[in-house]
Write an enzyme that holds these catalytic residues in place. Structure first.
Site, PDB file in Angstrom:
ATOM      1  N   HIS A  47      -7.335   2.389   6.797  1.00 30.83           N
ATOM      2  CA  HIS A  47      -7.499   1.962   8.166  1.00 30.83           C
ATOM      3  C   HIS A  47      -9.125   2.202   8.586  1.00 30.83           C
ATOM      4  O   HIS A  47      -9.341   2.265  10.018  1.00 30.83           O
ATOM      5  CB  HIS A  47      -6.684   2.097   9.090  1.00 30.83           C
TER       6      HIS A  47
ATOM      7  N   ASP B 254      -0.643  -7.898   2.823  1.00 25.65           N
ATOM      8  CA  ASP B 254      -1.600  -8.422   3.982  1.00 25.65           C
ATOM      9  C   ASP B 254      -2.650  -7.338   4.166  1.00 25.65           C
ATOM     10  O   ASP B 254      -2.915  -6.424   3.851  1.00 25.65           O
ATOM     11  CB  ASP B 254      -0.709  -8.313   5.393  1.00 25.65           C
TER      12      ASP B 254
ATOM     13  N   GLU C  80       3.027  -6.333   6.149  1.00 32.56           N
ATOM     14  CA  GLU C  80       3.565  -4.851   6.333  1.00 32.56           C
ATOM     15  C   GLU C  80       2.846  -4.274   7.500  1.00 32.56           C
ATOM     16  O   GLU C  80       3.439  -3.414   8.112  1.00 32.56           O
ATOM     17  CB  GLU C  80       3.111  -4.027   4.939  1.00 32.56           C
ATOM     18  N   GLU C  81       1.552  -4.586   7.696  1.00 30.91           N
ATOM     19  CA  GLU C  81       0.750  -3.992   8.854  1.00 30.91           C
ATOM     20  C   GLU C  81       1.326  -4.279  10.449  1.00 30.91           C
ATOM     21  O   GLU C  81       0.851  -5.201  11.043  1.00 30.91           O
ATOM     22  CB  GLU C  81      -0.573  -4.288   8.896  1.00 30.91           C
TER      23      GLU C  81
END
Length: 393
Positions: free
Chosen positions: A365, A79, A137-138
């Site tokens: 990020h 993702d 996963e995020e």
């Protein structure tokens, strides 16, 4: 075990997959295009594929030439993040407000490359390899959703492994932490309720804002004064909401605080939960207001199992050489839902070095982040090495 040179013929394909995925990022549980690409490439290599696990997850099953009872899993996350990209790369995100800012495009391409090589070299291992392509996963719980969907019942494994890129670690270096790798990731909130009143007449109300301010200061002492200095923990306030900007002469009746808590061990996690809750209630009583604390456990700490960490380090030594293999790395206080898989099965998690980022701000990020394609070949070779270390024929 294969060297990085053995995987070089797959470099162009891995780069093409990675850049295609980068240009078409998808958020958690929305990875339909990504999953279709993964399934197509696995099937093209003659690998058995199951789709739709936890919605968009994909699992490929690859049998070695020689039968054996042992099976292992290799996991990659797929993702992207809800961010706007600022890299200016020719393959930059074509999806407004979405980008691969953590390198999951690179993880997916790396595992696909390893899968292609393993499928063409089945005589190198005995047993079963499960190629686990995980959604969400995020912060959306993809690993737990896969487990709830029967991941390890439907696709049994004796051990499970994963890698994650790490800017700043020398390119092509694999570091395998001993014990704790990443922290638990929990959220908390406290709602302080008092009696609102005119800002000029505070004696007629009870001040929830003052209680919230006292709590913000006091909660930092959990880590600085109640935690063993040799342990690690983080408590941070990330959100405050109170009153109205056009009513500065009103002491609001309610203040909401939200934040995060991180720990590298279960006992520290328990301490943070207990003390955040106790402090909220105690400070509320001291100020004559009410508190409604809520602590939500999201992800446990990611902790390597010793035997599997040793397998990963041995694979790194054999495939990448001693200069690119490290048997430890300091823990990092970010969170990772592979922790849920490590609670369900023995396994380990390693860092794959991608070198200095191309942009000075290009870490995880960040809108300037981009996975370094030069790490694809050593990463795929390392994963193949893990298979041989576990299942070598």
């Amino acid at each position: 075990m294969p060297s990085a040179k053995a995987l070089e013929p797959l470099a162009d394909s891995m780069i093409a997959w990675r850049r295609d995925l980068h240009a078409h990022p998808e958020l958690g549980f929305e990875e339909h295009r990504t999953a279709a690409l993964v399934a197509r490439e696995l099937r093209a290599a003659g690998i058995t594929v199951e789709e739709g696990i936890a919605g968009t997850g994909v699992v490929g099953t690859l049998q070695g030439v020689r039968p054996a009872n042992r099976a292992i899993g290799l996991r990659a996350d797929m993702d992207a993040l809800a961010m706007s990209e600022a890299t200016g790369a020719p393959y930059a995100s074509q999806m407004p407000g979405k980008m691969h800012a953590c390198g999951h495009d690179g993880h997916t391409a790396t595992l696909l490359g390893a899968a292609k090589w393993l499928a063409a070299n089945r005589d190198r291992f005995a047993g079963t390899v499960r190629l686990i392509f995980q959604p969400a996963e995020e912060s959306r719980g993809g690993a737990q959703r896969m487990l709830e969907d029967g991941l390890f019942e439907r696709f049994p494994v004796d051990a499970v492994y994963a890698i994650h890129n790490l800017p700043g670690l020398p390119l092509g270096t694999v570091a395998v932490p001993k014990g704790a790798v990443l922290a638990s990731s929990d959220t908390w909130e406290v709602r302080f309720r008092g009696r609102g009143t005119h800002g000029a007449k505070p004696h007629l109300g009870t001040d929830a804002t003052l209680a919230a301010a006292a709590f913000i200061q006091a909660v930092q002492t959990v880590v600085s004064r109640e935690l063993d200095p040799m342990e690690a923990g983080v408590v941070s306030v990330g959100h405050m909401a109170a009153g109205h900007p056009e009513a500065p002469n009103v002491i609001p009746a309610e203040v909401l605080l939200r934040g995060t808590a991180r720990a590298l061990s279960a006992p520290v996690r328990d301490l943070l939960e207990a003390r955040i809750t106790a402090m909220a209630n105690g400070i509320a009583a001291l100020h004559g207001v009410e508190a409604a604390p809520v602590y939500s456990r999201r992800l446990p700490p990611t902790v390597n199992h010793a035997a599997q960490a040793a397998v990963m380090h041995r694979a790194a030594l054999a495939t990448l050489g001693a200069e690119h293999a490290r048997d430890d790395h300091p823990p990092i206080t970010a969170g990772e839902d592979f922790a849920c898989m490590l609670e369900a099965r023995p396994g380990a998690y390693a860092w794959l070095g991608t070198g200095a980022p191309a942009h000075p701000e290009g870490f995880h990020h960040n809108p300037h982040f981009d996975f370094n394609d030069a790490a694809l070949v050593p990463g795929a070779a390392f994963l193949c090495g893990v298979v041989e270390a576990e299942l070598g024929a």
